[in-house]
Design a protein around this motif. Structure first.
Motif, short mmCIF file in Angstrom:
data_model
loop_
_atom_site.label_atom_id
_atom_site.label_comp_id
_atom_site.label_asym_id
_atom_site.label_seq_id
_atom_site.Cartn_x
_atom_site.Cartn_y
_atom_site.Cartn_z
N VAL A 262 -50.71 10.63 24.67
CA VAL A 262 -50.77 11.55 23.53
C VAL A 262 -49.88 12.77 23.80
N LEU A 263 -49.99 13.33 24.99
CA LEU A 263 -49.15 14.47 25.34
C LEU A 263 -47.67 14.11 25.30
N ALA A 264 -47.34 12.95 25.86
CA ALA A 264 -45.95 12.50 25.88
C ALA A 264 -45.42 12.35 24.46
N ALA A 265 -46.21 11.74 23.58
CA ALA A 265 -45.79 11.53 22.21
C ALA A 265 -45.57 12.86 21.48
N ALA A 266 -46.50 13.80 21.67
CA ALA A 266 -46.40 15.08 20.98
C ALA A 266 -45.18 15.86 21.46
N VAL A 267 -44.94 15.87 22.77
CA VAL A 267 -43.80 16.61 23.32
C VAL A 267 -42.48 15.94 22.92
N ILE A 268 -42.46 14.61 22.97
CA ILE A 268 -41.26 13.89 22.53
C ILE A 268 -40.97 14.20 21.07
N GLY A 269 -42.04 14.38 20.28
CA GLY A 269 -41.89 14.66 18.86
C GLY A 269 -41.52 16.09 18.53
N GLY A 270 -41.36 16.94 19.53
CA GLY A 270 -40.89 18.30 19.27
C GLY A 270 -41.87 19.40 19.60
N ALA A 271 -43.11 19.06 19.98
CA ALA A 271 -44.07 20.08 20.37
C ALA A 271 -43.67 20.66 21.73
N ARG A 274 -45.36 25.47 25.63
CA ARG A 274 -45.46 26.93 25.53
C ARG A 274 -45.96 27.38 24.17
N GLY A 275 -46.09 26.45 23.22
CA GLY A 275 -46.65 26.77 21.93
C GLY A 275 -45.62 27.20 20.90
N GLY A 276 -46.08 27.24 19.64
CA GLY A 276 -45.26 27.75 18.56
C GLY A 276 -44.32 26.77 17.92
N GLU A 277 -44.30 25.52 18.37
CA GLU A 277 -43.35 24.54 17.84
C GLU A 277 -44.01 23.19 17.64
N GLY A 278 -43.33 22.35 16.87
CA GLY A 278 -43.79 20.98 16.68
C GLY A 278 -44.28 20.72 15.26
N THR A 279 -44.23 19.44 14.86
CA THR A 279 -44.72 19.02 13.56
C THR A 279 -45.59 17.78 13.73
N ILE A 280 -46.44 17.53 12.74
CA ILE A 280 -47.27 16.33 12.78
C ILE A 280 -46.41 15.08 12.63
N LEU A 281 -45.41 15.14 11.76
CA LEU A 281 -44.51 14.00 11.58
C LEU A 281 -43.77 13.69 12.88
#
Length: 330
Positions: A262-271, A274-281
């Motif tokens: 889950v962490l890998a997917a979220a970070v790969i997706g732009g999260a 350090r916070g403040g970035e990323g999208t659900i898509l």
């Protein structure tokens, strides 16, 4: 003859650099290209890859992870994260299965499972905001506790023989598509729109980008973070319900190591950690990317142990890329 640029005439970057910058800035675009590349390559390597049954299996298998990554992306945007999501999924699936066997109606059992996830999420939020415990330590502790409770309740065995009606959401089709996939996509769309257009979720990004500035602007930072942790717990619990419905059993050992994916997917997706970035898509596309990598290695008969190494490597590379991009911007 020498031509000089005027002071007010901006220097245009070469087309290649502009395209490359667009890929870096818009992570969703990068992932779509990578996913397309995997599909094209594997279509020429294996005749079974493009089959409907294979895509169906990939989509159904990644559905619980895609539900959980919604909450993880929101938490990462706020500057936190949750390592207990896999254990909460297992605990919820186990508790819902036991309640069903005890004779409770399906809606009541499901609501109880979701409330259990909310409780774990609120506990995580209070540990982080109220006691000031680092999210790594706080959620690592609740991860162990939730997993332990699931194992104690079942003595390590799966809880099966569930009512046939409970399997509808996990096994049924609607218009030829699995219901579990349709529900997952609807959740992704709803939360992606909510994150982009609602005031509460914009606050999450403000907190992750600059907590002190968010506090000075009147945002109740602790309350927002507790709600974000609670929401992540509910989504992890709902993923457990989906998994139990698909397998028709509550499995206390389910989700081992899921937090890494889950962490890998979220970070790969732009999260960003350090916070403040990323999208659900973007996070959802990250799940699709990781699922296709796993599916590719399975079709190529790569050992499951090597798959763990690859996912870990992808996570490290994604974080390193995020840090490099941030340093370049700074």
């Amino acid at each position: 003859m020498t031509i000089t640029l005027q002071a007010d005439e901006p220097e245009r970057k070469p087309l290649f650099r502009r395209v490359l910058q667009a890929f870096i800035d818009v992570r969703e675009l990068t992932l779509i290209v990578l996913i397309a590349a995997i599909i094209i390559v594997m279509a020429n390597v294996s005749p079974y890859f493009l089959s409907f049954s294979n895509f169906r299996a990939v989509a159904v298998g990644m559905a619980p992870t895609a539900v959980i990554v919604i909450g993880m992306a929101i938490l990462l945007a706020s500057g936190g994260f949750d390592l207990s999501v896999g254990s909460v999924m297992a605990l919820s699936s186990t508790v819902v299965a036991m309640l069903l066997l005890a004779g409770l109606p399906i809606p009541v059992a499901v609501i109880c499972g979701l409330l259990l996830g909310a409780v774990v999420g609120v506990v995580n939020g209070l540990l982080v905001t109220g006691l000031g415990i680092n999210p790594l330590i706080a959620t690592l502790g609740t991860m162990s506790i939730a997993r332990g409770i699931a194992l104690v309740l079942t003595e390590g065995f799966s809880v099966s023989s569930l009512p046939a009606a409970f399997g509808w959401i996990g096994k049924a089709d609607l218009g030829g598509f699995p219901v579990i996939v349709i529900v997952t996509i609807l959740l992704v769309v709803v939360f992606d729109l909510a994150v982009r257009h609602t005031r509460f979720f914009r606050q999450v990004y403000f907190i992750g980008a600059n907590e002190k500035a968010a506090m000075l602007s009147g945002i109740n930072v602790n309350r927002v973070r507790i709600i974000a942790y609670a929401l992540t717990g509910v989504l992890a619990a709902f993923a457990g319900v989906l998994l139990a419905s698909r397998l028709m059993s509550g499995t206390p050992t389910a989700g081992n190591g899921l937090e890494l994916q889950v962490l890998a997917a979220a970070v790969i997706g732009g999260a960003s950690l350090r916070g403040g970035e990323g999208t659900i898509l973007g996070a959802f596309l990250g799940v699709v990317f990781v699922a296709l990598i796993n599916n590719t290695m399975t079709m190529l008969a790569v050992s499951i142990y090597w798959q763990m190494i690859v996912i870990g490597t992808v996570l490290v590379c994604a974080v390193a890329l995020d840090m490099l991009i941030r340093s370049k911007r700074a």
